[in-house]
Design an enzyme around this catalytic site. Structure first.
Site, PDB file in Angstrom:
ATOM      1  N   TYR A 156       0.645  -1.069  -0.083  1.00  0.00           N
ATOM      2  CA  TYR A 156       0.069   0.030  -0.034  1.00  0.00           C
ATOM      3  C   TYR A 156       0.862   1.118   0.012  1.00  0.00           C
ATOM      4  O   TYR A 156       0.660   2.085  -0.886  1.00  0.00           O
ATOM      5  CB  TYR A 156      -1.076  -0.043   1.255  1.00  0.00           C
ATOM      6  CG  TYR A 156      -1.931   1.213   1.124  1.00  0.00           C
ATOM      7  CD1 TYR A 156      -3.167   1.226   0.440  1.00  0.00           C
ATOM      8  CD2 TYR A 156      -1.641   2.342   2.110  1.00  0.00           C
ATOM      9  CE1 TYR A 156      -3.829   2.359   0.687  1.00  0.00           C
ATOM     10  CE2 TYR A 156      -2.535   3.240   2.426  1.00  0.00           C
ATOM     11  CZ  TYR A 156      -3.845   3.333   1.647  1.00  0.00           C
ATOM     12  OH  TYR A 156      -4.412   4.453   1.785  1.00  0.00           O
ATOM     13  N   LYS A 160       1.485   4.015  -2.945  1.00  0.00           N
ATOM     14  CA  LYS A 160       1.058   5.647  -2.713  1.00  0.00           C
ATOM     15  C   LYS A 160       2.312   6.543  -2.808  1.00  0.00           C
ATOM     16  O   LYS A 160       2.087   7.514  -3.282  1.00  0.00           O
ATOM     17  CB  LYS A 160       0.475   5.704  -1.153  1.00  0.00           C
ATOM     18  CG  LYS A 160      -0.955   4.950  -0.855  1.00  0.00           C
ATOM     19  CD  LYS A 160      -2.132   5.726  -2.033  1.00  0.00           C
ATOM     20  CE  LYS A 160      -3.339   4.792  -1.545  1.00  0.00           C
ATOM     21  NZ  LYS A 160      -4.498   5.604  -2.317  1.00  0.00           N
TER      22      LYS A 160
HETATM   23  N1  LIG Z   1      -9.402   6.197   4.998  1.00  0.00           N
HETATM   24  C1  LIG Z   1      -8.155   6.410   5.183  1.00  0.00           C
HETATM   25  O1  LIG Z   1      -7.641   6.266   6.367  1.00  0.00           O
HETATM   26  C2  LIG Z   1      -7.261   6.598   4.098  1.00  0.00           C
HETATM   27  C3  LIG Z   1      -5.918   7.021   4.304  1.00  0.00           C
HETATM   28  C4  LIG Z   1      -5.220   7.488   3.516  1.00  0.00           C
HETATM   29  C5  LIG Z   1      -5.459   7.267   2.069  1.00  0.00           C
HETATM   30  N2  LIG Z   1      -6.575   6.950   1.823  1.00  0.00           N
HETATM   31  C6  LIG Z   1      -7.014   6.786   0.310  1.00  0.00           C
HETATM   32  O2  LIG Z   1      -8.398   7.432   0.262  1.00  0.00           O
HETATM   33  C7  LIG Z   1      -8.980   6.985  -0.984  1.00  0.00           C
HETATM   34  C8  LIG Z   1     -10.448   6.898  -0.631  1.00  0.00           C
HETATM   35  O3  LIG Z   1     -10.599   5.941   0.275  1.00  0.00           O
HETATM   36  P1  LIG Z   1     -11.754   5.670   1.333  1.00  0.00           P
HETATM   37  O4  LIG Z   1     -11.087   6.129   2.531  1.00  0.00           O
HETATM   38  O5  LIG Z   1     -12.584   6.737   1.008  1.00  0.00           O
HETATM   39  O6  LIG Z   1     -12.458   4.387   1.440  1.00  0.00           O
HETATM   40  P2  LIG Z   1     -13.871   3.770   1.036  1.00  0.00           P
HETATM   41  O7  LIG Z   1     -13.317   2.328   1.187  1.00  0.00           O
HETATM   42  O8  LIG Z   1     -14.747   4.523   1.685  1.00  0.00           O
HETATM   43  O9  LIG Z   1     -13.945   4.400  -0.382  1.00  0.00           O
HETATM   44  C9  LIG Z   1     -13.344   3.902  -1.395  1.00  0.00           C
HETATM   45  C10 LIG Z   1     -14.274   3.620  -2.772  1.00  0.00           C
HETATM   46  O10 LIG Z   1     -13.243   3.550  -3.978  1.00  0.00           O
HETATM   47  C11 LIG Z   1     -14.029   2.312  -4.553  1.00  0.00           C
HETATM   48  N3  LIG Z   1     -13.109   1.503  -5.273  1.00  0.00           N
HETATM   49  C12 LIG Z   1     -12.094   0.658  -4.772  1.00  0.00           C
HETATM   50  N4  LIG Z   1     -11.603   0.222  -5.872  1.00  0.00           N
HETATM   51  C13 LIG Z   1     -11.840   0.625  -6.986  1.00  0.00           C
HETATM   52  C14 LIG Z   1     -11.712   0.308  -8.137  1.00  0.00           C
HETATM   53  N5  LIG Z   1     -10.793  -0.511  -8.823  1.00  0.00           N
HETATM   54  N6  LIG Z   1     -12.311   1.049  -9.257  1.00  0.00           N
HETATM   55  C15 LIG Z   1     -13.338   1.838  -8.906  1.00  0.00           C
HETATM   56  N7  LIG Z   1     -13.764   2.181  -7.607  1.00  0.00           N
HETATM   57  C16 LIG Z   1     -12.988   1.446  -6.697  1.00  0.00           C
HETATM   58  C17 LIG Z   1     -14.741   1.633  -3.440  1.00  0.00           C
HETATM   59  O11 LIG Z   1     -15.832   0.933  -4.105  1.00  0.00           O
HETATM   60  C18 LIG Z   1     -15.381   2.710  -2.599  1.00  0.00           C
HETATM   61  O12 LIG Z   1     -16.610   3.096  -2.883  1.00  0.00           O
HETATM   62  C19 LIG Z   1      -8.320   5.609  -1.395  1.00  0.00           C
HETATM   63  O13 LIG Z   1      -7.302   5.764  -2.468  1.00  0.00           O
HETATM   64  C20 LIG Z   1      -7.595   5.471  -0.189  1.00  0.00           C
HETATM   65  O14 LIG Z   1      -6.315   4.581  -0.153  1.00  0.00           O
HETATM   66  C21 LIG Z   1      -7.632   6.614   2.774  1.00  0.00           C
END
Ligand SMILES: NC(=O)c1ccc[n+]([C@@H]2O[C@H](COP(=O)([O-])OP(=O)(O)OC[C@H]3O[C@@H](n4cnc5c(N)ncnc54)[C@H](O)[C@@H]3O)[C@@H](O)[C@H]2O)c1
Length: 262
Positions: A156, A160
């Site tokens: 991961y 990133k």
């Molecule tokens: N939540 C955290 O703590 C956190 C921290 C750092 C980075 N992020 C990043 O933030 C972004 C959003 O994540 P989130 O926290 O909102 O998670 P989440 O799981 O709530 O939302 C992610 C969304 O992306 C969709 N998705 C996943 N793989 C996909 C694909 N191959 N094609 C299309 N859609 C896809 C899922 O269906 C979901 O609706 C991600 O890139 C994640 O890595 C999240």
């Protein structure tokens, strides 16, 4: 008048979490929003929420790791709303925490296919549209895990870190063509992906070390995406904005008496 009046935004992973919060905020600020996700139920729900609030949105089912899906998602945005001003490459996945030697190759490949190849494909297919228009903004969601090392998150974090690197390269490649490219590195955000959301009592210790001693709401990332999408950041390109409550700034000196407020 909203800060994104007349703009068209395409947001991946907009069926939940950070993507949904950003879709709602962008629509509230006047953008027409194409909601992209590979889970239709979440995507349709986001569109419904936007429309109920008086905004304009449509849904496209797309897997960001598949080139044909991504091309179709970009085409549908232009066909539906006439242009594409803002691409938010936000879809991403995490796996359970695994030491590097214990990480199955399949998990590594799956994470890279979505997280970094997804950003590459989204940008690859959107940039020609933006070049033709003479302007565009690309934002991608990286992570604090791409800035510092975090035990158990090798695939991961590496994916990133790749987003941060690709952001800088694309910013340099297209700066003179009026396309700005930036990324955001969230710390722990309360979504379905965060360990804090899944199991608040059992969060790995490094996730608890954010200096502000709390996790963020998705809307606290959406406001940063809005800044990067709007003309408020007209001279900002090639950056990685960390939104992590001080997590990557260093080890907190002492525990504050009460949580800092948002
Ligand atoms: N939540 C955290 O703590 C956190 C921290 C750092 C980075 N992020 C990043 O933030 C972004 C959003 O994540 P989130 O926290 O909102 O998670 P989440 O799981 O709530 O939302 C992610 C969304 O992306 C969709 N998705 C996943 N793989 C996909 C694909 N191959 N094609 C299309 N859609 C896809 C899922 O269906 C979901 O609706 C991600 O890139 C994640 O890595 C999240």
């Amino acid at each position: 008048m909203g800060r994104l009046e007349g703009k068209v935004a395409l947001i991946t992973g907009a069926g939940a979490g950070i993507g949904r919060a950003t879709a709602l905020l962008f629509a509230e600020e006047g953008a027409k929003v194409m909601v992209a996700d590979f889970v239709p139920a979440g995507g349709h729900e986001t569109v419904k929420m936007i429309k109920e609030a008086g905004g304009q949105a449509a849904f496209v089912e797309a897997d960001v790791s598949k080139s044909a899906d991504v091309q179709r998602m970009v085409n549908l945005t232009v066909d539906t709303f006439g242009r594409l001003d803002i691409l938010f490459n936000n879809a991403g996945i995490q796996s359970k925490f695994m030491m590097t030697a214990d990480t199955p190759e399949e998990a590594w490949d799956r994470i890279f296919a979505t997280n970094i190849k997804g950003v590459f494909l989204g940008s690859k297919h959107a940039i020609p549209v933006m070049l033709q228009q003479g302007s565009g903004v690309i934002i991608s969601t990286a992570s604090a895990a791409g800035v510092i090392g975090l035990p158990g998150t090798g695939a991961y974090g590496a994916s990133k870190a790749g987003i941060i690197s690709l952001t800088r390269t694309m910013a340099l490649e297209y700066a003179d063509r009026n396309i700005r490219v930036n990324c955001i590195s969230p710390g722990t955000i309360m979504t379905s992906m965060s360990p804090g959301a899944i199991d608040p009592e059992n969060v790995p210790p490094f996730h608890q070390s954010q200096a502000m001693r709390r996790f963020a709401q998705p809307g606290e990332v959406a406001t940063v995406a809005l800044y990067l999408a709007s003309n408020d950041s007209s001279f900002v390109t090639g950056t990685n904005t960390v939104v992590d409550g001080g997590y990557t700034a260093g080890v907190p000196k002492q525990k504050p008496k009460k949580p800092a407020t948002g």
